[in-house]
Design a protein around this motif. Structure first.
Motif, PDB file in Angstrom:
ATOM      1  N   PHE A 296       0.760  -1.370  -0.019  1.00  0.00           N
ATOM      2  CA  PHE A 296      -0.005   0.046   0.027  1.00  0.00           C
ATOM      3  C   PHE A 296       0.779   1.209  -0.274  1.00  0.00           C
ATOM      4  O   PHE A 296       0.603   2.033  -0.669  1.00  0.00           O
ATOM      5  N   ARG A 297       1.944   1.393   0.959  1.00  0.00           N
ATOM      6  CA  ARG A 297       2.533   2.435   1.015  1.00  0.00           C
ATOM      7  C   ARG A 297       4.079   2.580   0.379  1.00  0.00           C
ATOM      8  O   ARG A 297       4.830   3.395   0.763  1.00  0.00           O
TER       9      ARG A 297
ATOM     10  N   THR B  15       5.331  -5.196   7.320  1.00  0.00           N
ATOM     11  CA  THR B  15       4.210  -4.384   7.714  1.00  0.00           C
ATOM     12  C   THR B  15       4.853  -3.162   8.007  1.00  0.00           C
ATOM     13  O   THR B  15       6.060  -3.179   8.672  1.00  0.00           O
ATOM     14  N   SER B  16       4.234  -1.910   7.534  1.00  0.00           N
ATOM     15  CA  SER B  16       4.716  -0.571   7.872  1.00  0.00           C
ATOM     16  C   SER B  16       4.339  -0.259   9.408  1.00  0.00           C
ATOM     17  O   SER B  16       4.789   0.724   9.920  1.00  0.00           O
TER      18      SER B  16
ATOM     19  N   ASP C 273      11.507  -7.067   7.270  1.00  0.00           N
ATOM     20  CA  ASP C 273      10.900  -6.121   6.549  1.00  0.00           C
ATOM     21  C   ASP C 273      12.180  -5.221   5.784  1.00  0.00           C
ATOM     22  O   ASP C 273      13.015  -4.964   6.884  1.00  0.00           O
TER      23      ASP C 273
HETATM   24  P1  OAD Z   1       2.039  -1.066   3.907  1.00  0.00           P
HETATM   25  O1  OAD Z   1       2.154  -0.952   2.311  1.00  0.00           O
HETATM   26  O2  OAD Z   1       1.872   0.082   4.683  1.00  0.00           O
HETATM   27  O3  OAD Z   1       3.501  -1.623   4.102  1.00  0.00           O
HETATM   28  C1  OAD Z   1       3.999  -2.584   3.574  1.00  0.00           C
HETATM   29  C2  OAD Z   1       5.542  -2.959   4.194  1.00  0.00           C
HETATM   30  O4  OAD Z   1       6.040  -4.036   3.431  1.00  0.00           O
HETATM   31  C3  OAD Z   1       6.594  -1.795   4.179  1.00  0.00           C
HETATM   32  O5  OAD Z   1       7.032  -1.812   5.648  1.00  0.00           O
HETATM   33  C4  OAD Z   1       7.686  -2.675   3.224  1.00  0.00           C
HETATM   34  O6  OAD Z   1       8.849  -2.080   3.605  1.00  0.00           O
HETATM   35  C5  OAD Z   1       7.486  -3.968   3.366  1.00  0.00           C
HETATM   36  N1  OAD Z   1       7.947  -4.636   2.240  1.00  0.00           N
HETATM   37  C6  OAD Z   1       7.775  -4.525   0.987  1.00  0.00           C
HETATM   38  N2  OAD Z   1       8.379  -5.383   0.128  1.00  0.00           N
HETATM   39  C7  OAD Z   1       8.783  -6.333   1.006  1.00  0.00           C
HETATM   40  C8  OAD Z   1       8.983  -7.868   0.733  1.00  0.00           C
HETATM   41  N3  OAD Z   1       9.422  -8.312  -0.312  1.00  0.00           N
HETATM   42  N4  OAD Z   1       9.159  -8.371   2.110  1.00  0.00           N
HETATM   43  C9  OAD Z   1       8.962  -7.922   3.222  1.00  0.00           C
HETATM   44  N5  OAD Z   1       8.687  -6.828   3.456  1.00  0.00           N
HETATM   45  C10 OAD Z   1       8.486  -6.007   2.433  1.00  0.00           C
HETATM   46  O7  OAD Z   1       1.372  -2.421   4.258  1.00  0.00           O
HETATM   47  P2  OAD Z   1       0.441  -2.987   5.622  1.00  0.00           P
HETATM   48  O8  OAD Z   1       1.440  -2.704   6.595  1.00  0.00           O
HETATM   49  O9  OAD Z   1       0.263  -4.277   5.384  1.00  0.00           O
HETATM   50  O10 OAD Z   1      -5.614  -2.049   5.147  1.00  0.00           O
HETATM   51  O11 OAD Z   1      -0.624  -2.018   5.728  1.00  0.00           O
HETATM   52  C11 OAD Z   1      -1.642  -2.082   6.741  1.00  0.00           C
HETATM   53  C12 OAD Z   1      -3.126  -1.845   6.268  1.00  0.00           C
HETATM   54  O12 OAD Z   1      -3.192  -0.593   5.530  1.00  0.00           O
HETATM   55  C13 OAD Z   1      -3.250  -2.786   5.148  1.00  0.00           C
HETATM   56  O13 OAD Z   1      -3.923  -4.081   5.673  1.00  0.00           O
HETATM   57  C14 OAD Z   1      -4.532  -2.266   4.475  1.00  0.00           C
HETATM   58  C15 OAD Z   1      -3.831  -0.612   4.058  1.00  0.00           C
HETATM   59  O14 OAD Z   1      -4.500   0.272   4.157  1.00  0.00           O
HETATM   60  C16 OAD Z   1      -6.942  -2.122   4.541  1.00  0.00           C
HETATM   61  O15 OAD Z   1      -7.140  -1.930   3.378  1.00  0.00           O
HETATM   62  C17 OAD Z   1      -7.917  -2.029   5.727  1.00  0.00           C
END
Ligand code: OAD
Length: 229
Positions: free
Chosen positions: A21-22, A171-172, A195
């Motif tokens: 997402f981010r 996860t961020s 991460d």
């Molecule tokens: P984010 O997009 O906020 O964070 C993704 C994380 O994954 C970041 O910290 C990246 O550094 C990491 N990342 C990227 N590639 C990777 C890899 N190959 N291996 C390991 N890590 C990697 O996503 P979430 O933390 O999941 O909610 O976001 C939380 C929630 O925000 C989601 O569930 C969603 C979103 O809005 C809803 O839709 C309700």
């Protein structure tokens, strides 16, 4: 058997080809949350909301679990593994993990807009205007939208409070209440955070950081834990 609780986010599935997402190429850079993932959006333009999730669902039917998902299944050989995921994909289940709790809903499910207890598993990617529940109301994605309550947080708190070890992956840690779950883990419990952008989480002790991608970091850690067990 010791209990390992695994908290996963979008980075877990990134190497399967699912966008986070981010990150710089993340979904929230191309879509406005309030236009596709909120009750207001659903009121204003249900077709656009359905289309957003249809595209995500279509992609989910085309991707596969990666080495990280598979390694977590192996961990079950010697540990009681409980996964709490923020992801709405089913890649943990398809890899073979036994215990998966979805905090933010499930993409392959739809539910009634008049009776939230009516939840249906979809065997195809497209959910359309006019698709109805057995009570005759429009079906919506079975997703927790921004502004909605996270009903599974209670069970998640209970699970993580009983952990002997915690592994956080991809996860961020910015979306609450999921991001607050680590605060329910006892101080002495070992915690790992895999991460590429992992950081020391304020107020969380015994946290070991592995700045690696899930596909590499998870199999590595799982091998170590199985050897030591
Ligand atoms: P984010 O997009 O906020 O964070 C993704 C994380 O994954 C970041 O910290 C990246 O550094 C990491 N990342 C990227 N590639 C990777 C890899 N190959 N291996 C390991 N890590 C990697 O996503 P979430 O933390 O999941 O909610 O976001 C939380 C929630 O925000 C989601 O569930 C969603 C979103 O809005 C809803 O839709 C309700």
């Amino acid at each position: 058997m010791k209990t390992i609780v695994v908290l996963t986010g979008a980075g877990m599935s990134a190497e399967s080809g699912v966008k986070t997402f981010r990150d710089s190429d993340g979904l929230w850079n191309n879509y406005r949350i309030e236009e596709v993932a909120s009750p207001v959006a659903w009121e204003r333009d249900p077709e656009m909301v359905l289309e957003f999730y249809n595209q995500r669902r279509k992609q989910l039917f085309e991707v596969e679990p990666n080495a990280g998902h598979k390694a977590l299944v192996k961990l079950e050989e010697k540990f009681n593994v409980q996964i709490i995921t923020q992801n709405v994909d089913d890649l943990h289940e398809r890899a073979g993990s036994s215990n998966v709790l979805h905090l933010h809903g499930e993409l392959k499910k739809a539910r009634s807009t008049v009776d939230p207890s009516l939840v249906y598993t979809l065997d195809h990617w497209e959910l359309k205007l006019g698709d109805k529940c057995e009570k005759g109301s429009q079906l919506r994605p079975h997703i927790v939208w921004f502004g909605e309550s996270v009903d599974m947080i209670g069970p998640a708190v209970e699970i993580i409070s009983g952990a002997d070890m915690v592994i956080v992956i991809g996860t961020s840690m910015v979306v609450y209440p999921a991001a607050g779950l680590l605060h329910y883990v006892k101080d002495e419990v070992p915690k790992y955070y895999i991460d590429p952008k992992a950081f020391q989480v304020h107020g969380v002790s015994n946290l070991l950081i592995l700045r690696k991608k899930a596909g590499e970091g998870v199999p590595f850690l799982v091998d170590q834990l199985l050897k030591q067990a």
